[in-house]
Design an enzyme around this catalytic site. Structure first.
Site, mmCIF file in Angstrom:
data_model
loop_
_atom_site.group_PDB
_atom_site.id
_atom_site.type_symbol
_atom_site.label_atom_id
_atom_site.label_comp_id
_atom_site.label_asym_id
_atom_site.label_seq_id
_atom_site.Cartn_x
_atom_site.Cartn_y
_atom_site.Cartn_z
ATOM 1 N N ASP A 244 0.831 -1.214 0.000
ATOM 2 C CA ASP A 244 0.000 0.000 0.000
ATOM 3 C C ASP A 244 0.864 1.262 0.000
ATOM 4 O O ASP A 244 1.981 1.267 0.517
ATOM 5 C CB ASP A 244 -0.915 -0.027 1.239
ATOM 6 C CG ASP A 244 -2.094 0.923 1.091
ATOM 7 O OD1 ASP A 244 -2.339 1.417 -0.036
ATOM 8 O OD2 ASP A 244 -2.776 1.180 2.105
ATOM 9 N N HIS B 172 2.539 3.446 -8.978
ATOM 10 C CA HIS B 172 2.339 2.020 -9.264
ATOM 11 C C HIS B 172 3.537 1.452 -10.026
ATOM 12 O O HIS B 172 3.988 0.349 -9.770
ATOM 13 C CB HIS B 172 1.052 1.796 -10.066
ATOM 14 C CG HIS B 172 -0.185 2.222 -9.329
ATOM 15 N ND1 HIS B 172 -0.398 1.887 -8.000
ATOM 16 C CD2 HIS B 172 -1.265 2.950 -9.714
ATOM 17 C CE1 HIS B 172 -1.568 2.392 -7.615
ATOM 18 N NE2 HIS B 172 -2.100 3.044 -8.627
ATOM 19 N N LEU C 47 10.833 -20.459 -4.639
ATOM 20 C CA LEU C 47 9.740 -19.677 -4.044
ATOM 21 C C LEU C 47 8.444 -19.852 -4.846
ATOM 22 O O LEU C 47 8.489 -19.924 -6.075
ATOM 23 C CB LEU C 47 10.148 -18.198 -4.062
ATOM 24 C CG LEU C 47 9.108 -17.174 -3.639
ATOM 25 C CD1 LEU C 47 8.990 -17.141 -2.112
ATOM 26 C CD2 LEU C 47 9.470 -15.781 -4.152
HETATM 27 C C1 IPE Z 1 -5.427 -2.691 -0.195
HETATM 28 O O1 IPE Z 1 -5.074 -1.366 -0.404
HETATM 29 C C2 IPE Z 1 -5.423 -3.437 -1.477
HETATM 30 C C3 IPE Z 1 -4.110 -3.588 -2.121
HETATM 31 C C4 IPE Z 1 -2.957 -3.215 -1.654
HETATM 32 C C5 IPE Z 1 -4.129 -4.262 -3.386
HETATM 33 P P1 IPE Z 1 -6.179 -0.213 -0.567
HETATM 34 O O2 IPE Z 1 -5.417 1.049 -0.714
HETATM 35 O O3 IPE Z 1 -7.101 -0.565 -1.655
HETATM 36 O O4 IPE Z 1 -6.939 -0.298 0.822
HETATM 37 P P2 IPE Z 1 -7.823 0.789 1.581
HETATM 38 O O5 IPE Z 1 -8.852 1.251 0.605
HETATM 39 O O6 IPE Z 1 -6.914 1.888 1.990
HETATM 40 O O7 IPE Z 1 -8.371 0.057 2.739
HETATM 41 C C1 IPE Z 2 -1.424 0.283 -3.420
HETATM 42 O O1 IPE Z 2 -1.265 1.653 -3.451
HETATM 43 C C2 IPE Z 2 -1.696 -0.310 -4.781
HETATM 44 C C3 IPE Z 2 -3.083 -0.756 -4.991
HETATM 45 C C4 IPE Z 2 -4.030 -0.749 -4.109
HETATM 46 C C5 IPE Z 2 -3.423 -1.226 -6.318
HETATM 47 P P1 IPE Z 2 -2.498 2.647 -3.479
HETATM 48 O O2 IPE Z 2 -2.862 2.883 -4.900
HETATM 49 O O3 IPE Z 2 -3.573 2.172 -2.606
HETATM 50 O O4 IPE Z 2 -1.828 3.963 -2.885
HETATM 51 P P2 IPE Z 2 -2.455 4.936 -1.795
HETATM 52 O O5 IPE Z 2 -2.889 4.099 -0.642
HETATM 53 O O6 IPE Z 2 -3.601 5.634 -2.447
HETATM 54 O O7 IPE Z 2 -1.335 5.846 -1.426
HETATM 55 MG MG MG Z 3 -4.009 2.401 -0.655
#
Ligand code: IPE
Ligand code: IPE
Ligand code: MG
Length: 241
Positions: free
Chosen positions: A19, A36, A130
């Site tokens: 995240d 990303h 792995l």
């Molecule tokens: C969780 O992250 C899902 C992934 C890392 C793929 P999100 O960014 O979607 O989660 P919330 O919305 O903050 O809970």
């Molecule tokens: C995690 O990073 C990747 C996915 C959930 C696909 P985010 O896109 O959730 O990044 P933040 O949380 O908005 O910073």
């Molecule tokens: Mg996120």
């Protein structure tokens, strides 16, 4: 307190909620897709390190069921990135003897992504170091409901329903439960990840944003795990025997 990793006490399975890509990019004045893209580098780092030290399973939460609700352009960018990353990395997976599998509602993915994914899964299926588990269009509640549906379809007798039977219906039926679950970016929640499997996982949270998560950060998380006392409901004295 241990200061170096004990190779005899490694978690067999580490799961990571990757995240913080969007916030990382924003802090640099860039668009979310840039985050990303840099997140893929961190995937490479974590996979390499896990292979180097001999972790058997690494599950990466790459796209949740709920992530389909993001703006269309972001979903498209993520799917395109998935295709290009798989294409680019398959040779490295082969070289490092890594087996790729996926969990989640794969049928929801665009056909190009489905194709690349199944090609890579097929190519790497006999690798033995792995196992890299990509959670894509995954959510724990979806998985549990799906399992219940299949148990009913199979007309399983009530007296035969127990934890080990239920596990056979999960997408992770061939994967041990994670001993360690890591979440980056300073969020303290599960966000629908591996709800059944994390019953006794050790949870590790770090403020580091996913694109900044290096080998050193993973080493730190494992070290932290190795300094914990896992009791599984028993007393401290019992669990140290
Ligand atoms: C969780 O992250 C899902 C992934 C890392 C793929 P999100 O960014 O979607 O989660 P919330 O919305 O903050 O809970
Ligand atoms: C995690 O990073 C990747 C996915 C959930 C696909 P985010 O896109 O959730 O990044 P933040 O949380 O908005 O910073
Ligand atoms: Mg996120």
């Amino acid at each position: 307190m241990r200061q170096t990793i004990d190779k005899n006490n490694l978690p067999k399975h580490i799961a990571i909620t990757m995240d913080g890509n969007g916030r990382w990019a924003k802090s640099k004045g860039k668009i979310r897709a840039f985050g990303h893209k840099n997140g893929v580098k961190a995937v490479r780092e974590a996979t390499e390190y896990a292979t180097e030290i001999g972790i058997k399973y690494l599950t990466l939460y790459a796209f949740s069921t709920e992530n389909w609700n993001r703006p269309k352009h972001e979903v498209n960018a993520l799917m395109a990135l998935l295709v290009s990353a798989i294409k680019k990395e398959t040779a490295t997976l082969m070289k490092n003897n890594i087996k790729l599998i996926s969990i989640g509602e794969i049928d929801c993915l665009p056909s190009k992504a489905k194709q690349e994914l199944s090609d890579a899964i097929n190519k790497t299926k006999n690798n033995t170091a792995l196992t890299l588990v990509l959670a894509l269009s995954y959510s724990g509640r979806w998985e549990i409901i799906n399992s219940v549906k299949n148990i009913i379809k199979d007309k399983v007798a009530v007296e035969n329903i127990n934890e080990s039977l239920f596990k056979q219906y999960l997408t992770t039926k061939n994967v041990p439960d994670p001993e360690l679950l890591i979440r980056t970016s300073g969020e303290y929640r599960i966000s629908n990840f591996l709800l059944w499997q994390i019953a006794y996982s050790e949870l590790y949270f770090t403020d580091t944003m996913w694109p900044d998560f290096t080998k050193k950060e993973l080493e730190k998380a494992i070290l932290n795990y190795q300094n914990r006392d896992r009791r599984f409901g028993k007393t401290n004295e019992q669990s140290q025997n």
